[in-house]
Structures are given as structure tokens and as C-alpha cells.
Design an enzyme around this catalytic site. Structure first.
Site, mmCIF file in Angstrom:
data_model
loop_
_atom_site.group_PDB
_atom_site.id
_atom_site.type_symbol
_atom_site.label_atom_id
_atom_site.label_comp_id
_atom_site.label_asym_id
_atom_site.label_seq_id
_atom_site.Cartn_x
_atom_site.Cartn_y
_atom_site.Cartn_z
ATOM 1 N N LYS A 1 0.913 -1.167 -0.130
ATOM 2 C CA LYS A 1 0.073 0.030 -0.019
ATOM 3 C C LYS A 1 0.736 1.285 0.021
ATOM 4 O O LYS A 1 2.076 1.346 0.390
ATOM 5 C CB LYS A 1 -0.888 -0.010 0.938
ATOM 6 C CG LYS A 1 -0.206 -0.115 2.561
ATOM 7 C CD LYS A 1 -1.346 -0.883 3.571
ATOM 8 C CE LYS A 1 -0.704 -0.658 4.955
ATOM 9 N NZ LYS A 1 -1.041 -1.696 5.807
ATOM 10 N N TYR B 1 12.766 30.750 8.119
ATOM 11 C CA TYR B 1 11.525 31.452 8.796
ATOM 12 C C TYR B 1 11.363 31.178 10.203
ATOM 13 O O TYR B 1 11.746 30.282 10.831
ATOM 14 C CB TYR B 1 10.464 30.421 7.907
ATOM 15 C CG TYR B 1 10.139 30.761 6.564
ATOM 16 C CD1 TYR B 1 9.650 31.981 6.088
ATOM 17 C CD2 TYR B 1 10.051 29.686 5.775
ATOM 18 C CE1 TYR B 1 9.370 32.223 4.827
ATOM 19 C CE2 TYR B 1 9.940 29.903 4.328
ATOM 20 C CZ TYR B 1 9.670 31.119 3.953
ATOM 21 O OH TYR B 1 9.458 31.231 2.679
HETATM 22 C C1 LIG Z 1 -0.036 -2.678 6.325
HETATM 23 C C2 LIG Z 1 -0.551 -3.856 6.769
HETATM 24 C C3 LIG Z 1 0.546 -5.018 6.898
HETATM 25 C C4 LIG Z 1 1.999 -4.863 6.726
HETATM 26 O O1 LIG Z 1 2.505 -4.289 8.047
HETATM 27 P P1 LIG Z 1 4.035 -4.015 8.107
HETATM 28 O O2 LIG Z 1 4.030 -3.493 9.686
HETATM 29 O O3 LIG Z 1 4.433 -2.865 7.204
HETATM 30 O O4 LIG Z 1 4.692 -5.232 7.942
HETATM 31 C C5 LIG Z 1 -0.042 -6.277 7.028
HETATM 32 N N1 LIG Z 1 -1.389 -6.390 7.213
HETATM 33 C C6 LIG Z 1 -2.449 -5.610 7.092
HETATM 34 C C7 LIG Z 1 -3.724 -5.844 7.102
HETATM 35 C C8 LIG Z 1 -1.769 -4.329 6.725
HETATM 36 O O5 LIG Z 1 -2.653 -3.215 6.722
#
Ligand SMILES: *Cc1c(COP(=O)(O)O)cnc(C)c1O
Length: 378
Positions: free
Chosen positions: A37, A263
Site C-alpha cells: 500500500k 523562517y
Molecule cells: C499494512 C499491513 C500489513 C503490513 O504491515 P508492516 O508492519 O508494514 O509489515 C499487514 N497486514 C495488514 C492488514 C496491513 O494493513
């Protein structure tokens, strides 16, 4: 790597990614899903093709939108919709041949409708909320009535069951509690549960609790050689960072003692100070709260941030570092000579988790893949 003229850019080390894929495969006898993702945690769509070429064939995304982008870019393999979907998106699931993870009756009804219309059988996974308190059915909701309606259905077929841990990186007791709830849930269906793909591990659980791997592990951050704990030294495996961030020096100058920088004037020089202005800022994902707290590597030496980070530039002190010129390349994330700045270091300095740093740096769209001389894995 020569002749790169972007103000700032990301480098993806394909060799290190391949190394991590092999190391993580060797850590388990379960199969592996690459959770990609947020554009592969900021590494970019191309990095997902690398994972595919290195042998991964199952991918997890947060939304139909992300899944569709991957199909449009020609990604084959299974795409799991870990974050569910909206009713209007159900048709896309059939078109793009996605595997939805279902958390509610509403989702099941929408799937049944489109499956019937398309004359197809849609495979799905069931998400059980064992203590995350987010998406998923509560275990007690999967009762006989549910089972008669959805467990045995002409249009939908249950292929897997999953749960998600809330505190795998910080609370082993709670993680075991969730895992045991998940197991007791599965034991209620002894005659079916051997045909299901059962999965619960994210990276932290995958690395800490091999007994919880079950059939499939959902690894995200670990592919990229970044620790889910925010400390590289805690990794039980040798994983190598994949992302490097480079930026160029826009100007070098010397300020007299007593000068304010940036800034809000949050830094005032207390001596004659040589500074370099670097072409990266919060619009490229460097959190502004890293102002006066982070360092970059200039000619292999640490140069501290001075004054507030701006939208597209930041200032670092280079007093005592000789020969720095306009156009030089500095390292914001990565190794240079003996020094290294890691994603974990930046996360600690910004007081966020490493996942957030990666997603934020994903705003950098100039990406270069290098060390990609590896042959394609089967
Ligand atoms: C994002 C996610 C993962 C992976 O998590 P990591 O900590 O990056 O390994 C696994 N399962 C679900 C349902 C997720 O949303």
C-alpha cells in the site's frame, strides 16, 4: 548514476531488495504476501515490479484505487484488498480480478450482487477482529446463520481467514492473546479450516513469532530493510535498506556570528558559520519538525539542520567541511563513506514511526532504480 540533474531524487537499490526477499523467504515456510500500500511504502510502483520479478506473486493493498493502478500497470498475481471496499467499487473487483478481504455483511451483499450479474464466483477472505478494534467481523458474529448464508454460497467462495495484530512490535502478551483468539475461532470450523489460507502476521509479528506464520504472512516494511521497531539493531535478520535520498546544494555561503537562519529565525549563529542550502524540504516529505534536529551527509560528514525546513529547501551547517560547491550532491538518507543516515534515525528524531517517514518521502517522484543486474527469479 552520473548526470542526474534533479534537485532531489530517490534511489532504489534493487540488489538490496532482492537480498531482503531471499532473507525473508528463508525465515519462513509460510507463503508470503507483499503488502505494497501507499506505493510500496513510498518506494514507487516500479519497486512492486521488482518484487514480482524476485518471485512474489501475492500483493496486498489498502484500496480498490491502488489495486486498479497496479492492474493498469500490468501487475499479474493475486491482489488482496486488505482495507475492504465501498459498494460502488464491487464491480471493479470482478473486472480487475481482486481478492477482497471482507469485514461486513454489506460488503458480502455487494459482492453477491455483482457476482450474480457477471455470472462469476468471487473468492474472498474473511477478516476477524480479535482485538485490533478496526475492520473485521467480531468472532461471535460468524455464527450458524452467517455460515449458512455466506459460508456456503453459490456466488462467493471463502478462501481464507485473517486477523490483524494491534501491537505486534510492542506487546507480546496482547499479541499472543489475539493469536489465541484467532486459533479458537478457527477451531470452531475444523472441517473447513484446512482448505482456508490462514494469516495474521505483519512484519513485526513475522520477525518475532515464527509460530504465528500459519499459511501466509503479510510483510510490508521489512521488504525495504527498515525495522518496524524503529531500531535497525533489533532485526533478527540481516536486512538491507533499499531507499536512498539525494539532493543537491543550491548555494554555499558564510554567515557572520549573530545571524538568524530561515523562517521564524529558530536558529541564530554564535560564530562565523558556513552553510549550504539544499534542494529538499517538507514538500518532498521531510517533516518540518525535523528542523534543527536532523542531519544530512556532506562529503561523508554529518551536517546538522539549521533553522526551519522550508517547502523546497533546507539549510545545513558545513563549517569545517571543505570544498563544498553549488551543484554538489548530498545524502539525506543512505550511506556515504563511513557514515549512514537511516529511516529509523529520521523516525526517532521526528518522533514518528518508520512507516510514516517512508510514506512521506514517497512524495519524491524522481526515482532511479540501480544495481538491477539480477536475473529474474522463478
Ligand atoms: C499494512 C499491513 C500489513 C503490513 O504491515 P508492516 O508492519 O508494514 O509489515 C499487514 N497486514 C495488514 C492488514 C496491513 O494493513
Amino acid at each position: 548514476m552520473e548526470n542526474i540533474l534533479f534537485p532531489c531524487w530517490m534511489e532504489i537499490n534493487a540488489h538490496n531488495l532482492r537480498h531482503n526477499v531471499e532473507a525473508l523467504k528463508n525465515w519462513t515456510s509460510s507463503s508470503l504476501m507483499a503488502v505494497v500500500k501507499s506505493e510500496a511504502y513510498g518506494h514507487g510502483w516500479e519497486a512492486i515490479n521488482l518484487l514480482y520479478n524476485f518471485g512474489l506473486k501475492k500483493f496486498g493493498v489498502a484500496s480498490v484505487e491502488e489495486a486498479h493502478e497496479l492492474r493498469k500497470r500490468g501487475l499479474k498475481g493475486d491482489i488482496y484488498l486488505l482495507g475492504g471496499f465501498f459498494t460502488e467499487e464491487a464491480e471493479m473487483i470482478v473486472e480487475d480480478q481482486l481478492t477482497p478481504v471482507v469485514s461486513s455483511e454489506k460488503e458480502l451483499q455487494a459482492l453477491e450482487r455483482v457476482a450474480e450479474k457477471a455470472g462469476k464466483i468471487i473468492p474472498f477472505h474473511l477478516k476477524v477482529d480479535t482485538g485490533m478494534g478496526r475492520m473485521g467481523f467480531l468472532p461471535q458474529e460468524i455464527n450458524e446463520e452467517w455460515w449458512e448464508k455466506w459460508g456456503i454460497n453459490h456466488h462467493l467462495t471463502l478462501r481464507g481467514v485473517m486477523t490483524h495484530f494491534a501491537s505486534a512490535e510492542s506487546d507480546p502478551t496482547y499479541t499472543r492473546f489475539q493469536f489465541n483468539r484467532f486459533l479458537s475461532f478457527l477451531h470452531q470450523f475444523p472441517e473447513n479450516n484446512s482448505s482456508w489460507e490462514k494469516h495474521c502476521c505483519n512484519s513485526a509479528a513475522f520477525l518475532s513469532f515464527p509460530e504465528m506464520h500459519l499459511d501466509l504472512s503479510r510483510v510490508g516494511i521489512a521488504w525495504w530493510g527498515v525495522s518496524p521497531w524503529g531500531k535497525g539493531s533489533d532485526l533478527p535478520l540481516d536486512l538491507k535498506p533499499v531507499m536512498r535520498i539525494k539532493a543537491r546544494v543550491k548555494q554555499v555561503k558564510t554567515l557572520p556570528s549573530g545571524s538568524r537562519i530561515g523562517y521564524g529565525g529558530t536558529f541564530t549563529t554564535s560564530r562565523e558559520t558556513k552553510i549550504a542550502i539544499i534542494s529538499i524540504g517538507y514538500s518532498q516529505g521531510l517533516f518540518r519538525n525535523l528542523s534543527n534536529r536532523m542531519e544530512v551527509l556532506v562529503k561523508g560528514r554529518r551536517a546538522p539542520s539549521r533553522g526551519n525546513i522550508s517547502m523546497d529547501q533546507m539549510t545545513v551547517e558545513i563549517t569545517g567541511i571543505d570544498g563544498v560547491e553549488k551543484g554538489d550532491i548530498v545524502t539525506v538518507v543512505g550511506k556515504e563513506e563511513g557514515e549512514e543516515i537511516t529511516i529509523e534515525e529520521i523516525a526517532n528524531r521526528a518522533n514518528v514511526i518508520p512507516h510514516e517517514v517512508l510514506c512521506s518521502l514517497g512524495k519524491i517522484k524522481n526515482r532511479v532504480i540501480y544495481e538491477n543486474h539480477c536475473s529474474v527469479a522463478k
